[in-house]
Design a protein around this motif. Structure first.
Motif, PDB file in Angstrom:
ATOM      1  N   LEU A 270       0.839  -1.204   0.000  1.00 55.14           N
ATOM      2  CA  LEU A 270       0.000   0.000   0.000  1.00 55.14           C
ATOM      3  C   LEU A 270       0.872   1.251   0.000  1.00 55.14           C
ATOM      4  CD1 LEU A 270      -2.872  -1.017   2.448  1.00 55.14           C
ATOM      5  CD2 LEU A 270      -3.043  -0.676  -0.023  1.00 55.14           C
ATOM      6  N   GLU A 271       1.947   1.195   0.765  1.00 54.64           N
ATOM      7  CA  GLU A 271       2.861   2.344   0.806  1.00 54.64           C
ATOM      8  C   GLU A 271       3.579   2.559  -0.519  1.00 54.64           C
ATOM      9  OE1 GLU A 271       3.586   2.321   5.622  1.00 54.64           O
ATOM     10  OE2 GLU A 271       5.204   1.630   4.313  1.00 54.64           O
ATOM     11  N   ALA A 272       3.689   1.474  -1.301  1.00 54.05           N
ATOM     12  CA  ALA A 272       4.305   1.596  -2.631  1.00 54.05           C
ATOM     13  C   ALA A 272       3.274   2.061  -3.656  1.00 54.05           C
ATOM     14  CB  ALA A 272       4.909   0.267  -3.053  1.00 54.05           C
ATOM     15  N   ASP A 273       2.084   2.419  -3.175  1.00 55.41           N
ATOM     16  CA  ASP A 273       1.033   2.974  -4.033  1.00 55.41           C
ATOM     17  C   ASP A 273       0.435   1.928  -4.981  1.00 55.41           C
ATOM     18  OD1 ASP A 273      -0.636   5.025  -4.784  1.00 55.41           O
ATOM     19  OD2 ASP A 273       0.703   5.797  -6.330  1.00 55.41           O
ATOM     20  N   VAL A 274       0.401   0.698  -4.514  1.00 57.69           N
ATOM     21  CA  VAL A 274      -0.279  -0.341  -5.297  1.00 57.69           C
ATOM     22  C   VAL A 274      -1.771  -0.228  -5.003  1.00 57.69           C
ATOM     23  CG1 VAL A 274      -0.457  -2.823  -5.768  1.00 57.69           C
ATOM     24  CG2 VAL A 274       1.744  -1.834  -5.113  1.00 57.69           C
ATOM     25  N   ASN A 275      -2.580  -0.411  -6.024  1.00 64.85           N
ATOM     26  CA  ASN A 275      -4.035  -0.302  -5.911  1.00 64.85           C
ATOM     27  C   ASN A 275      -4.564  -1.147  -4.750  1.00 64.85           C
ATOM     28  OD1 ASN A 275      -6.691  -1.807  -6.686  1.00 64.85           O
ATOM     29  ND2 ASN A 275      -6.789   0.138  -7.763  1.00 64.85           N
ATOM     30  N   PHE A 276      -5.476  -0.581  -3.966  1.00 60.70           N
ATOM     31  CA  PHE A 276      -5.991  -1.201  -2.751  1.00 60.70           C
ATOM     32  C   PHE A 276      -6.578  -2.589  -3.006  1.00 60.70           C
ATOM     33  CE2 PHE A 276      -9.498  -1.914   0.224  1.00 60.70           C
ATOM     34  CZ  PHE A 276      -8.818  -1.840   1.417  1.00 60.70           C
ATOM     35  N   LYS A 277      -7.413  -2.677  -4.033  1.00 59.95           N
ATOM     36  CA  LYS A 277      -8.082  -3.941  -4.334  1.00 59.95           C
ATOM     37  C   LYS A 277      -7.067  -4.995  -4.792  1.00 59.95           C
ATOM     38  CE  LYS A 277     -12.159  -5.392  -6.822  1.00 59.95           C
ATOM     39  NZ  LYS A 277     -11.921  -5.594  -8.240  1.00 59.95           N
ATOM     40  N   VAL A 278      -6.104  -4.535  -5.544  1.00 64.63           N
ATOM     41  CA  VAL A 278      -5.051  -5.441  -6.027  1.00 64.63           C
ATOM     42  C   VAL A 278      -4.278  -6.006  -4.835  1.00 64.63           C
ATOM     43  CG1 VAL A 278      -2.867  -5.558  -7.308  1.00 64.63           C
ATOM     44  CG2 VAL A 278      -4.818  -4.335  -8.289  1.00 64.63           C
ATOM     45  N   VAL A 279      -3.965  -5.141  -3.886  1.00 62.05           N
ATOM     46  CA  VAL A 279      -3.219  -5.580  -2.693  1.00 62.05           C
ATOM     47  C   VAL A 279      -4.026  -6.612  -1.925  1.00 62.05           C
ATOM     48  CG1 VAL A 279      -2.299  -4.846  -0.461  1.00 62.05           C
ATOM     49  CG2 VAL A 279      -1.979  -3.383  -2.459  1.00 62.05           C
ATOM     50  N   LYS A 280      -5.296  -6.311  -1.743  1.00 62.50           N
ATOM     51  CA  LYS A 280      -6.150  -7.195  -0.952  1.00 62.50           C
ATOM     52  C   LYS A 280      -6.190  -8.597  -1.565  1.00 62.50           C
ATOM     53  CE  LYS A 280     -10.709  -7.129   0.964  1.00 62.50           C
ATOM     54  NZ  LYS A 280     -12.054  -6.678   0.729  1.00 62.50           N
ATOM     55  N   GLU A 281      -6.418  -8.654  -2.856  1.00 64.77           N
ATOM     56  CA  GLU A 281      -6.533  -9.952  -3.526  1.00 64.77           C
ATOM     57  C   GLU A 281      -5.196 -10.684  -3.568  1.00 64.77           C
ATOM     58  OE1 GLU A 281     -10.277  -8.453  -6.246  1.00 64.77           O
ATOM     59  OE2 GLU A 281      -8.393  -8.960  -7.242  1.00 64.77           O
ATOM     60  N   LEU A 282      -4.144  -9.915  -3.812  1.00 59.41           N
ATOM     61  CA  LEU A 282      -2.810 -10.517  -3.893  1.00 59.41           C
ATOM     62  C   LEU A 282      -2.425 -11.132  -2.545  1.00 59.41           C
ATOM     63  CD1 LEU A 282      -0.079 -10.816  -5.503  1.00 59.41           C
ATOM     64  CD2 LEU A 282       0.600  -8.665  -4.448  1.00 59.41           C
ATOM     65  N   VAL A 283      -2.610 -10.368  -1.478  1.00 60.73           N
ATOM     66  CA  VAL A 283      -2.214 -10.850  -0.150  1.00 60.73           C
ATOM     67  C   VAL A 283      -3.075 -12.046   0.258  1.00 60.73           C
ATOM     68  CG1 VAL A 283      -2.052 -10.223   2.292  1.00 60.73           C
ATOM     69  CG2 VAL A 283      -1.201  -8.649   0.557  1.00 60.73           C
ATOM     70  N   ALA A 284      -4.337 -12.019  -0.123  1.00 60.89           N
ATOM     71  CA  ALA A 284      -5.211 -13.164   0.191  1.00 60.89           C
ATOM     72  C   ALA A 284      -4.694 -14.426  -0.499  1.00 60.89           C
ATOM     73  CB  ALA A 284      -6.643 -12.865  -0.242  1.00 60.89           C
ATOM     74  N   ARG A 285      -4.297 -14.294  -1.751  1.00 64.50           N
ATOM     75  CA  ARG A 285      -3.790 -15.457  -2.494  1.00 64.50           C
ATOM     76  C   ARG A 285      -2.497 -15.980  -1.890  1.00 64.50           C
ATOM     77  NH1 ARG A 285      -5.426 -12.738  -7.093  1.00 64.50           N
ATOM     78  NH2 ARG A 285      -3.358 -11.893  -7.449  1.00 64.50           N
ATOM     79  N   ILE A 286      -1.600 -15.032  -1.557  1.00 64.10           N
ATOM     80  CA  ILE A 286      -0.312 -15.446  -0.982  1.00 64.10           C
ATOM     81  C   ILE A 286      -0.552 -16.136   0.359  1.00 64.10           C
ATOM     82  CG2 ILE A 286       1.929 -14.655  -0.109  1.00 64.10           C
ATOM     83  CD1 ILE A 286       1.688 -12.274  -2.068  1.00 64.10           C
ATOM     84  N   THR A 287      -1.421 -15.551   1.184  1.00 62.77           N
ATOM     85  CA  THR A 287      -1.667 -16.102   2.522  1.00 62.77           C
ATOM     86  C   THR A 287      -2.233 -17.509   2.413  1.00 62.77           C
ATOM     87  OG1 THR A 287      -2.204 -13.865   3.254  1.00 62.77           O
ATOM     88  CG2 THR A 287      -2.788 -15.651   4.748  1.00 62.77           C
ATOM     89  N   GLU A 288      -3.204 -17.679   1.532  1.00 62.39           N
ATOM     90  CA  GLU A 288      -3.833 -18.983   1.399  1.00 62.39           C
ATOM     91  C   GLU A 288      -2.801 -20.051   1.054  1.00 62.39           C
ATOM     92  OE1 GLU A 288      -7.174 -19.067  -1.323  1.00 62.39           O
ATOM     93  OE2 GLU A 288      -6.938 -21.257  -1.394  1.00 62.39           O
ATOM     94  N   ARG A 289      -1.903 -19.709   0.137  1.00 61.55           N
ATOM     95  CA  ARG A 289      -0.881 -20.682  -0.248  1.00 61.55           C
ATOM     96  C   ARG A 289       0.157 -20.869   0.863  1.00 61.55           C
ATOM     97  NH1 ARG A 289       1.716 -19.407  -5.884  1.00 61.55           N
ATOM     98  NH2 ARG A 289       2.752 -21.369  -5.379  1.00 61.55           N
TER      99      ARG A 289
END
Ligand code: GDP
Length: 294
Positions: free
Chosen positions: A40-59
């Motif tokens: 988020l601090e790197a200015d990545v889109n909020f929704k993109v961050v949310k989905e990306l982190v969810a995918r990484i966490t699940e794996r």
């Protein structure tokens, strides 16, 4: 340097994980909270961050990672793979299927559009193509002159009809290309400071008149989420075939590079890595992910 702060933060997070040896689910979740913040601090889109982190966490909280002898290494591998997937899939090529490949370069003023038109011409010329540059940014005489200067530098001809109608110029340029054995036509269209209907209508008219193989939007990666919003707007109106991110040699935080594909659905095809006319590279998601992870 680009991504410096993001790279530093991710490395710190991974270092902490490595220090723990075996990981608990809570360890992974804590690390993911930190990854989320860094993105988020790197200015990545909020929704993109949310989905990306969810995918990484699940794996990452899956059995394979938890039971692995090097769980931190596994987590890093997953982050890398998900970053690649986010910016990919694999590098997208230019569509050269027609006799003459017409490429419309679009973008806001200052994004690097004219410079990138020249860089792209040089890039294709090196590849054995015969590009023609076309000055269709007719509102600022300086823009025509600038393309001519760039054309001289890269040793490519520039088709210009002064400040006439850009649709007529574009059509005449393709005729000229046909007669003079050019197989790539790169049209430098008008840039404005902001998106407006007049600009979009003009671009749509050119598109309809020349039926381009590619419509490439040039965006300044330094502008972060603004670049992504601009890409979304242009894509809605023009159905872009690709994006070119410029100024990745600067200290861009990473937001545009990481969000653009996910938000717009348009692949990043090239990146601008400097002011010189050689400073253009094909975009490879794996290479970008490696740079981000440091
Ligand atoms: P246009 O108004 O979109 O046509 O933008 P220009 O092509 O005139 O570029 C604006 C400025 O950005 C110029 O000073 C270019 O040299 C600079 N520029 C373009 N691409 C890059 C890049 O990849 N890296 C850097 N550092 N500067 C760039």
């Amino acid at each position: 340097m680009a991504f410096e702060s993001l790279t530093q933060k991710l490395n710190d997070i991974f270092k902490k994980l490595r220090g723990k040896g075996k990981l608990s689910e809570a360890d992974v979740k804590q690390a993911m909270k930190e990854v989320r913040l860094a993105l988020l601090e790197a200015d990545v889109n909020f929704k993109v961050v949310k989905e990306l982190v969810a995918r990484i966490t699940e794996r990452a909280i899956g059995q394979e990672v938890m039971e692995s002898l090097t769980p931190a290494q596994q987590v890093i591998k997953i982050v890398n793979e998900e970053l690649v997937a986010l910016m990919g899939p694999a590098q997208s090529k230019i569509d050269f299927s027609k006799d003459i490949t017409v490429i419309m370069m679009v973008g806001l003023q200052g994004s690097g559009k004219t410079t990138t038109a020249g860089k792209l011409g040089k890039f294709f010329a090196k590849d054995g193509k015969k590009p023609l540059l076309v000055a269709a940014d007719v509102y600022r005489p300086a823009a025509i002159k600038q393309l001519q200067v760039i054309g001289d530098k890269v040793g490519l001809p520039v088709f210009s009809m002064g400040q006439q109608n850009p649709v007529d110029i574009s059509k005449a340029a393709i005729e000229y290309a046909r007669k003079n054995n050019h197989n790539v036509v790169i049209i430098d269209t008008a840039g404005r400071l902001h998106i407006d209907d007049e600009l979009m209508d003009e671009l749509i008219n050119i598109k309809n008149a020349v039926n381009p193989s590619e419509i490439l939007l040039v965006v300044d990666s330094m502008t972060g989420q603004d670049a992504v919003n601009v890409a979304e707007e242009f894509n809605k109106k023009l159905s872009l075939t690709g994006l070119i991110l410029t100024k990745l040699d600067g200290d861009t935080r990473g937001g545009a590079a990481l969000s653009a594909k996910a938000v717009t659905g348009c692949p990043i095809k090239f990146v601008g890595m400097g002011e010189k006319l050689d400073d253009l590279e094909s975009f490879y998601p794996e290479r970008m992910a490696s740079r981000i992870l440091g």
